[in-house]
Design an enzyme around this catalytic site. Structure first.
Site, PDB file in Angstrom:
ATOM      1  N   LEU A   1      -6.330   6.638   2.728  1.00  8.77           N
ATOM      2  CA  LEU A   1      -7.081   7.337   1.920  1.00  8.77           C
ATOM      3  C   LEU A   1      -8.290   6.445   1.727  1.00  8.77           C
ATOM      4  CD1 LEU A   1      -5.723   8.908  -0.917  1.00  8.77           C
ATOM      5  CD2 LEU A   1      -6.662   9.689   1.033  1.00  8.77           C
TER       6      LEU A   1
ATOM      7  N   ALA B   1       2.881   7.313   0.656  1.00 15.68           N
ATOM      8  CA  ALA B   1       1.954   7.889  -0.446  1.00 15.68           C
ATOM      9  C   ALA B   1       1.435   8.524   0.857  1.00 15.68           C
ATOM     10  CB  ALA B   1       0.888   6.430  -0.698  1.00 15.68           C
TER      11      ALA B   1
ATOM     12  N   GLU C   1       5.145  15.037   5.859  1.00 14.68           N
ATOM     13  CA  GLU C   1       4.901  15.614   7.545  1.00 14.68           C
ATOM     14  C   GLU C   1       5.326  14.677   8.228  1.00 14.68           C
ATOM     15  OE1 GLU C   1       0.449  17.052   8.451  1.00 14.68           O
ATOM     16  OE2 GLU C   1       0.274  15.582   6.754  1.00 14.68           O
TER      17      GLU C   1
ATOM     18  N   ARG D   1      -6.809  16.441  -3.540  1.00 17.14           N
ATOM     19  CA  ARG D   1      -8.349  15.249  -2.836  1.00 17.14           C
ATOM     20  C   ARG D   1      -9.465  15.519  -1.894  1.00 17.14           C
ATOM     21  NH1 ARG D   1      -5.623  12.073  -5.867  1.00 17.14           N
ATOM     22  NH2 ARG D   1      -3.284  11.079  -4.983  1.00 17.14           N
TER      23      ARG D   1
ATOM     24  N   GLU E   1      -2.958  17.089  -0.945  1.00 17.71           N
ATOM     25  CA  GLU E   1      -4.163  17.208  -0.298  1.00 17.71           C
ATOM     26  C   GLU E   1      -5.472  17.672  -1.302  1.00 17.71           C
ATOM     27  OE1 GLU E   1      -1.299  16.881   1.171  1.00 17.71           O
ATOM     28  OE2 GLU E   1      -1.456  15.832   3.011  1.00 17.71           O
TER      29      GLU E   1
ATOM     30  N   GLY F   1      -3.083  17.607   7.872  1.00 23.70           N
ATOM     31  CA  GLY F   1      -3.401  17.179   9.325  1.00 23.70           C
ATOM     32  C   GLY F   1      -2.606  16.550  10.326  1.00 23.70           C
TER      33      GLY F   1
ATOM     34  N   LYS G   1       0.895  -0.850  -0.238  1.00 24.72           N
ATOM     35  CA  LYS G   1      -0.355   0.005  -0.298  1.00 24.72           C
ATOM     36  C   LYS G   1       0.886   1.004  -0.167  1.00 24.72           C
ATOM     37  CE  LYS G   1      -3.921  -1.979  -0.030  1.00 24.72           C
ATOM     38  NZ  LYS G   1      -4.685  -2.159  -1.075  1.00 24.72           N
ATOM     39  N   ARG G   2       2.018   1.105  -0.452  1.00 27.73           N
ATOM     40  CA  ARG G   2       3.158   2.077  -0.381  1.00 27.73           C
ATOM     41  C   ARG G   2       3.025   3.058   0.537  1.00 27.73           C
ATOM     42  NH1 ARG G   2       2.318  -1.177  -4.129  1.00 27.73           N
ATOM     43  NH2 ARG G   2       2.982  -0.506  -6.575  1.00 27.73           N
TER      44      ARG G   2
ATOM     45  N   GLY H   1       1.206  12.878   4.554  1.00 28.16           N
ATOM     46  CA  GLY H   1       1.495  12.770   5.156  1.00 28.16           C
ATOM     47  C   GLY H   1       3.022  12.166   5.608  1.00 28.16           C
TER      48      GLY H   1
ATOM     49  N   LEU I   1      -0.891   9.554   4.192  1.00 27.97           N
ATOM     50  CA  LEU I   1      -2.827   9.487   4.763  1.00 27.97           C
ATOM     51  C   LEU I   1      -3.415   8.061   4.076  1.00 27.97           C
ATOM     52  CD1 LEU I   1      -5.085   9.527   6.955  1.00 27.97           C
ATOM     53  CD2 LEU I   1      -5.979  11.260   4.635  1.00 27.97           C
TER      54      LEU I   1
END
Ligand code: 1HE
Length: 268
Positions: A74, A70, A120, A143, A140, A148, A33-34, A117, A72
């Site tokens: 999603l 990758a 971040e 999307r 973000e 956050g 899931k990267r 993220g 958050l």
């Protein structure tokens, strides 16, 4: 080689921990899931950084697979109301705060996608090593969401408000070379060389006097936010505390008695 994961029993399978001397290594381990960051992973990151065993002097953070992260996950974005959204962001803030203002300095090795993220997370580390494969984006905007994980606070301090606005508004991607030029990384290495470079740096950092590492992690960023007069006062206090420590006395004696290395140029 013993493993800190032995002493941190609740790490999820999306994280892998091991120990290399005084360096604890944490790998994002969800390559299928990267290395997308779900709640379980974020809680695991917090657990890891709050449960570091004795004798660890630095952490090396890296990603398994073709990408650092990758961002958050999603697929977990559910219908959250405002209160739940604030709590979710607070979870990330808490976990990444444990990195930035934790027990020991953290070196992050970046490669492939370092986005949303994931960027971040990287921004919460103290030293960033980028492989030439790394690229940075804040998708973000496209999307329909917003950063956050502390990105609004940490990223402008690294790259400036204007650059972050541009990334979020236009969805542009920066290359590893561009990121190095404007300060997202402070080391740029060839593909697959990041881990070795990161481990070398983390090992060196772990060999510093603990009080110096404390001062650099805890005092320096706060002094940088203060008005100059308060900053000078805080610096004077911090430097006098550090120099009064037995470790500093021993290291200074070693230098004066010709047992400590001189400062030399790094090989380029
Ligand atoms: C994911 C995620 C994810 C991949 N959440 N599942 N982040 C993003 O908007 C970045 C979204 N991801 C991508 O743009 C690409 O996946 C990558 C450029 C990172 C990698 O591309 P690639 O071709 O190597 O992989 P892939 O085929 O796109 O993805 C492989 C699998 O990972 C696939 O699942 P599968 O079940 O179809 O195999 C993808 O769905 C899954 N995957 N990325 C969930 N992010 C605290 S606020 C922070 C806000 C943000 O971070 S927003 C940015 C979100």
């Amino acid at each position: 080689m013993s493993s800190p994961s032995d002493q941190v029993p609740s790490l999820p399978s999306s994280l892998a921990a091991e120990r290399h001397g005084a360096v604890a290594i944490l790998r994002l381990n969800r390559p299928e899931k990267r290395n997308a960051l779900d709640d379980e992973t974020i809680i695991g990151i917090e657990t890891f950084f709050t449960s570091l065993p004795e004798g660890i002097g630095a952490v090396l953070l890296a990603g398994v697979g073709e990408h650092f992260s990758a961002g958050l996950d999603l697929s977990e974005l559910q219908e959250r109301d405002v209160k739940q959204g604030i709590a979710h962001s607070g979870l990330w803030h808490r976990a990444f705060g444990k990195i930035q203002f934790g027990k020991v300095p953290v070196v992050a090795v970046l490669h492939g996608a370092v986005v949303g993220g994931g960027l971040e997370l990287a921004a919460a580390a103290h030293v960033r090593v980028a492989e030439r494969s790394a690229y940075y984006a804040l998708p973000e905007g496209s999307r329909g969401i917003y950063v956050g994980g502390g990105g609004s606070v940490r990223l402008p301090r690294l790259i400036g408000v204007a650059r972050m606005m541009d990334m979020m508004l236009t969805g542009r991607t920066y290359s590893a070379e561009e990121g190095q030029a404007f300060g997202l990384s402070t080391y740029l290495v060839e593909p697959s060389k990041g881990f070795a470079k990161g481990l070398e740096l983390a090992t060196r950092i772990a060999g510093n006097a603990p009080l110096t590492n404390f001062a650099v992690m805890q005092a320096l960023p706060r002094i940088a936010e203060m008005d100059p007069a308060s900053g000078y006062a805080m610096e004077a206090l911090m430097s006098s505390i550090a120099q009064a420590d037995a470790e500093a006395k021993a290291r200074l004696k070693d230098f004066l008695e010709k047992r400590a290395p001189k400062v030399t140029r790094d090989p380029s």
